[in-house]
Design a protein around this motif. Structure first.
Motif, short mmCIF file in Angstrom:
data_model
loop_
_atom_site.label_atom_id
_atom_site.label_comp_id
_atom_site.label_asym_id
_atom_site.label_seq_id
_atom_site.Cartn_x
_atom_site.Cartn_y
_atom_site.Cartn_z
N GLN A 4 19.66 9.71 4.93
CA GLN A 4 19.85 11.11 5.31
C GLN A 4 19.42 12.05 4.18
N GLN A 5 19.48 11.58 2.95
CA GLN A 5 19.06 12.37 1.80
C GLN A 5 17.59 12.16 1.47
N GLY A 6 16.89 11.38 2.30
CA GLY A 6 15.47 11.12 2.09
C GLY A 6 15.18 10.04 1.07
N LEU A 30 17.91 -9.36 8.03
CA LEU A 30 17.18 -8.22 7.47
C LEU A 30 18.14 -7.11 7.07
N LYS A 31 19.14 -6.85 7.90
CA LYS A 31 20.13 -5.82 7.58
C LYS A 31 20.95 -6.21 6.35
N GLU A 32 21.27 -7.49 6.23
CA GLU A 32 22.04 -7.96 5.07
C GLU A 32 21.24 -7.80 3.78
N VAL A 33 19.93 -8.07 3.84
CA VAL A 33 19.08 -7.88 2.65
C VAL A 33 19.07 -6.41 2.27
N GLU A 34 18.90 -5.53 3.25
CA GLU A 34 18.94 -4.08 2.97
C GLU A 34 20.27 -3.69 2.32
N LYS A 35 21.34 -4.14 2.91
CA LYS A 35 22.69 -3.81 2.42
C LYS A 35 22.90 -4.35 1.01
N SER A 36 22.45 -5.59 0.75
CA SER A 36 22.63 -6.20 -0.57
C SER A 36 21.87 -5.45 -1.66
N MET A 37 20.82 -4.71 -1.25
CA MET A 37 20.05 -3.93 -2.20
C MET A 37 20.59 -2.51 -2.37
N GLY A 38 21.68 -2.20 -1.66
CA GLY A 38 22.32 -0.91 -1.81
C GLY A 38 21.79 0.17 -0.88
N ASP A 39 20.97 -0.21 0.09
CA ASP A 39 20.45 0.79 1.01
C ASP A 39 21.57 1.20 1.97
N SER A 40 21.52 2.47 2.39
CA SER A 40 22.57 2.96 3.27
C SER A 40 22.05 4.10 4.14
N HIS A 41 22.77 4.37 5.21
CA HIS A 41 22.45 5.48 6.11
C HIS A 41 22.53 6.80 5.36
N GLU A 42 23.51 6.91 4.46
CA GLU A 42 23.69 8.13 3.69
C GLU A 42 22.46 8.40 2.82
N ASN A 43 21.94 7.35 2.17
CA ASN A 43 20.73 7.51 1.37
C ASN A 43 19.57 7.99 2.23
N GLN A 84 0.84 -1.20 0.00
CA GLN A 84 0.00 0.00 0.00
C GLN A 84 0.87 1.24 0.00
N CYS A 85 0.35 2.27 -0.63
CA CYS A 85 1.05 3.54 -0.73
C CYS A 85 0.72 4.39 0.49
N THR A 86 1.75 5.00 1.08
CA THR A 86 1.55 5.87 2.24
C THR A 86 2.38 7.14 2.06
N GLU A 87 1.94 8.19 2.72
CA GLU A 87 2.70 9.43 2.69
C GLU A 87 3.88 9.32 3.65
N PRO A 88 4.97 10.00 3.33
CA PRO A 88 6.15 9.93 4.21
C PRO A 88 5.84 10.56 5.58
N ILE A 89 6.46 10.00 6.60
CA ILE A 89 6.32 10.51 7.96
C ILE A 89 7.70 10.91 8.46
N GLY A 90 7.87 12.19 8.76
CA GLY A 90 9.13 12.66 9.32
C GLY A 90 10.22 13.00 8.33
N ILE A 91 9.97 12.79 7.04
CA ILE A 91 10.96 13.18 6.02
C ILE A 91 10.21 13.73 4.81
N GLU A 92 10.90 14.52 4.02
CA GLU A 92 10.34 14.98 2.75
C GLU A 92 10.81 14.02 1.68
N SER A 93 9.85 13.39 1.01
CA SER A 93 10.21 12.43 -0.04
C SER A 93 8.97 12.07 -0.83
N ASP A 94 9.18 11.24 -1.85
CA ASP A 94 8.05 10.65 -2.56
C ASP A 94 7.29 9.76 -1.59
N ASN A 95 6.09 9.37 -2.00
CA ASN A 95 5.33 8.44 -1.18
C ASN A 95 6.07 7.12 -1.03
N PHE A 96 5.74 6.42 0.03
CA PHE A 96 6.30 5.10 0.28
C PHE A 96 5.36 4.02 -0.21
#
Length: 108
Positions: free
Chosen positions: A84-86, A69-82, A37-49
């Motif tokens: 921070q940029q929303g 779960l963290k390894e799956v996130e990491k393998s998909m290229g997700d990062s703390h830096e991303n 389901q599509c939801t509006e972002p909470i606490g950040i400015e970004s496209d919908n989730f």
């Protein structure tokens, strides 16, 4: 142990949710997902989730599930830096492990 996870993405949402689901199915064979389901972002400015919930049974420890779960996130290229940029490629939160609420899911 009954386990509940929450997935979310605000970047290439459909593709990233599908990819995360496929990766999670490799680790947790009986995982079942709700319809996204599509939801509006909470606490950040970004496209919908795009979000969904997954449930499965596991004999893994809480720590093992969290690490996976963290390894799956990491393998998909997700990062703390991303984040921070929303930009959230994929976020996978452990919501419940057995009878223990690990993290409240704010978009529900």
């Amino acid at each position: 142990m009954k386990t509940v996870i929450a997935l979310g993405s605000n970047f290439n949402q459909t593709e990233n949710i599908s990819k995360a689901q496929a990766l999670l199915k490799q680790y947790f064979k009986d995982v079942r997902f709700t319809e996204a389901q599509c939801t509006e972002p909470i606490g950040i400015e970004s496209d919908n989730f795009l979000n969904c919930i997954g449930t499965f049974e596991t004999t893994w420890t809480l720590t093992q599930v969290q690490q996976c779960l963290k390894e799956v996130e990491k393998s998909m290229g997700d990062s703390h830096e991303n984040h921070q940029q929303g930009k959230v490629l994929i976020d996978i939160d452990l919501a419940q492990y057995g009878g223990k609420i690990v993290k409240e899911i704010i978009w529900l």
